[in-house]
Design a protein around this motif. Sequence first.
Motif, PDB file in Angstrom:
ATOM      1  N   ALA A 256     -67.058 -32.648  98.522  1.00 34.69           N
ATOM      2  CA  ALA A 256     -65.756 -32.649  97.852  1.00 34.69           C
ATOM      3  C   ALA A 256     -65.376 -31.292  97.264  1.00 34.69           C
ATOM      4  O   ALA A 256     -64.250 -30.813  97.448  1.00 34.69           O
ATOM      5  CB  ALA A 256     -65.722 -33.723  96.766  1.00 34.69           C
ATOM      6  N   GLY A 257     -66.302 -30.649  96.555  1.00 35.40           N
ATOM      7  CA  GLY A 257     -65.986 -29.374  95.913  1.00 35.40           C
ATOM      8  C   GLY A 257     -65.590 -28.306  96.911  1.00 35.40           C
ATOM      9  O   GLY A 257     -64.568 -27.613  96.742  1.00 35.40           O
ATOM     10  N   GLU A 258     -66.376 -28.160  97.953  1.00 38.87           N
ATOM     11  CA  GLU A 258     -66.077 -27.163  98.984  1.00 38.87           C
ATOM     12  C   GLU A 258     -64.773 -27.508  99.704  1.00 38.87           C
ATOM     13  O   GLU A 258     -63.972 -26.616 100.033  1.00 38.87           O
ATOM     14  CB  GLU A 258     -67.230 -27.109  99.987  1.00 38.87           C
ATOM     15  N   ALA A 259     -64.540 -28.787  99.944  1.00 39.24           N
ATOM     16  CA  ALA A 259     -63.322 -29.219 100.630  1.00 39.24           C
ATOM     17  C   ALA A 259     -62.076 -28.880  99.814  1.00 39.24           C
ATOM     18  O   ALA A 259     -61.038 -28.489 100.368  1.00 39.24           O
ATOM     19  CB  ALA A 259     -63.379 -30.718 100.907  1.00 39.24           C
ATOM     20  N   GLN A 260     -62.168 -29.027  98.500  1.00 40.85           N
ATOM     21  CA  GLN A 260     -61.023 -28.688  97.643  1.00 40.85           C
ATOM     22  C   GLN A 260     -60.686 -27.206  97.746  1.00 40.85           C
ATOM     23  O   GLN A 260     -59.507 -26.824  97.790  1.00 40.85           O
ATOM     24  CB  GLN A 260     -61.332 -29.084  96.198  1.00 40.85           C
ATOM     25  N   LEU A 261     -61.701 -26.348  97.818  1.00 43.66           N
ATOM     26  CA  LEU A 261     -61.471 -24.905  97.952  1.00 43.66           C
ATOM     27  C   LEU A 261     -60.798 -24.583  99.283  1.00 43.66           C
ATOM     28  O   LEU A 261     -59.832 -23.805  99.330  1.00 43.66           O
ATOM     29  CB  LEU A 261     -62.797 -24.141  97.836  1.00 43.66           C
ATOM     30  N   VAL A 262     -61.297 -25.158 100.365  1.00 43.57           N
ATOM     31  CA  VAL A 262     -60.726 -24.895 101.689  1.00 43.57           C
ATOM     32  C   VAL A 262     -59.299 -25.433 101.772  1.00 43.57           C
ATOM     33  O   VAL A 262     -58.401 -24.766 102.314  1.00 43.57           O
ATOM     34  CB  VAL A 262     -61.611 -25.505 102.789  1.00 43.57           C
ATOM     35  N   ALA A 263     -59.076 -26.629 101.235  1.00 45.78           N
ATOM     36  CA  ALA A 263     -57.728 -27.204 101.252  1.00 45.78           C
ATOM     37  C   ALA A 263     -56.751 -26.309 100.502  1.00 45.78           C
ATOM     38  O   ALA A 263     -55.616 -26.077 100.955  1.00 45.78           O
ATOM     39  CB  ALA A 263     -57.747 -28.606 100.640  1.00 45.78           C
ATOM     40  N   ASN A 264     -57.173 -25.773  99.355  1.00 48.03           N
ATOM     41  CA  ASN A 264     -56.303 -24.880  98.597  1.00 48.03           C
ATOM     42  C   ASN A 264     -55.992 -23.603  99.368  1.00 48.03           C
ATOM     43  O   ASN A 264     -54.864 -23.089  99.321  1.00 48.03           O
ATOM     44  CB  ASN A 264     -56.952 -24.532  97.250  1.00 48.03           C
ATOM     45  N   GLN A 265     -56.980 -23.085 100.096  1.00 50.09           N
ATOM     46  CA  GLN A 265     -56.751 -21.893 100.915  1.00 50.09           C
ATOM     47  C   GLN A 265     -55.710 -22.176 101.997  1.00 50.09           C
ATOM     48  O   GLN A 265     -54.820 -21.344 102.260  1.00 50.09           O
ATOM     49  CB  GLN A 265     -58.067 -21.442 101.558  1.00 50.09           C
ATOM     50  N   LEU A 266     -55.800 -23.327 102.626  1.00 47.88           N
ATOM     51  CA  LEU A 266     -54.832 -23.692 103.655  1.00 47.88           C
ATOM     52  C   LEU A 266     -53.435 -23.886 103.057  1.00 47.88           C
ATOM     53  O   LEU A 266     -52.432 -23.443 103.631  1.00 47.88           O
ATOM     54  CB  LEU A 266     -55.274 -24.984 104.356  1.00 47.88           C
ATOM     55  N   LEU A 267     -53.383 -24.522 101.901  1.00 48.85           N
ATOM     56  CA  LEU A 267     -52.097 -24.785 101.258  1.00 48.85           C
ATOM     57  C   LEU A 267     -51.417 -23.506 100.766  1.00 48.85           C
ATOM     58  O   LEU A 267     -50.187 -23.436 100.696  1.00 48.85           O
ATOM     59  CB  LEU A 267     -52.282 -25.759 100.094  1.00 48.85           C
ATOM     60  N   ASN A 268     -52.227 -22.505 100.447  1.00 48.77           N
ATOM     61  CA  ASN A 268     -51.677 -21.259  99.904  1.00 48.77           C
ATOM     62  C   ASN A 268     -51.419 -20.194 100.965  1.00 48.77           C
ATOM     63  O   ASN A 268     -50.972 -19.088 100.637  1.00 48.77           O
ATOM     64  CB  ASN A 268     -52.631 -20.694  98.838  1.00 48.77           C
TER      65      ASN A 268
END
Length: 380
Positions: free
Chosen positions: A273-285
């Motif tokens: 979950a933690g790593e996924a949140q970081l990657v998702a934020n990178q994609l969203l930004n």
Amino acid sequence: MSTEVLASRIASPKPLGSYNSEDVIFLLKDLSEIHLEKGTEDREEAIQAGTHYSEMLPVEYQPTQEYIHLFHETLAVTARKVAFAAAVTAEQIAAKRGHNIMLASLARAGTPIGILLKRYFKAIYQHTLPHYSISIIRGKGIDENAVIYMLNQHPGYEIQFVDGWTGKGAIRKVLTDATQTILAKYGIPLNDDLAVLADPGQCSSTFGTREDFLIPSACLNSTVSGLMSRTVLRDDLIGPHDFHGAKFYKEWLSDDLSNHFIDTVSAYFQEVAGEAQLVANQLLNDSSKTEETWKGLNDIKRIQLDFGIPDLNLVKPGVGETTRVLLRRVPWKILIDRWDNPNLRHILLLAADRNVPVEVYPNLTYSCCGIIKPLKGGGE
């Protein structure tokens, strides 16, 4: 006619499939007692002669023990990767749409992915999303009765559509057209965003990865999809107030791996979950990382020209679609990006089993591509 009146005429769904009803509710009419299967050769001839693929079903492939062993081996190796891709997808959905949504997974490849997303929201956010599996058919559209039923059951909720992966992007186009049709007919605005686990075709902006990797649920048919068949739409079987139809293969309960797949992947959610949140934020930004370029479709058009394929629908790109070609169509040949691609073990096994030639095709966006043997035209 108001959607409330329409909804009142739609029959309530009956229990179907081998999943727990807390994971998914199938908005499908039970056609289990009707013989709809055609042999592979006969079905191929019918499709290419103009019969729509949704009017009949393929005979379900019964895998060898070697192939089942490969499924378990693949699942053990890729479960964390699948969980991570599902988590990245879920985190993007949460950021874009919030939690006041319901999931509509597109039967049948989307169903296990929708369940994974539902379980992720529950495990990480303690939020239970309504989840339904509904039918969408190329050339015929989405099941409007299912959409109306969902909206009537959950006023104020938005629908998030979910599928397993993208190939050429055909279903994405059908979904976009369907949302426009529903807006025109009923005045209901729907978001055509299609969340997928893998988007090698680059035709979706909500995805877990764009790598064309092997999702174990693509290896098998009904025995990893709740024992449900493909969806069926035929005027003599589906009335104006019915959901699209499907069969529930209860006779294969002892071989069912649907819940095993879900449980195995879900066990990794807390870890990723933690790593996924970081990657998702990178994609969203960074919109350049999620741009819908439709690059895969251009690849397919190049293949069509190079091999003189009369109908683009006979070219099926990606691991998931190539698997389908080998399991239920009449393949002509399989193109791969390289021989040592670890995502292709089951493809090579199936191709050898069916005596289908395999060749390397340079600069392929996908890991592989299946080409259906041209007969008379038409396609699924």
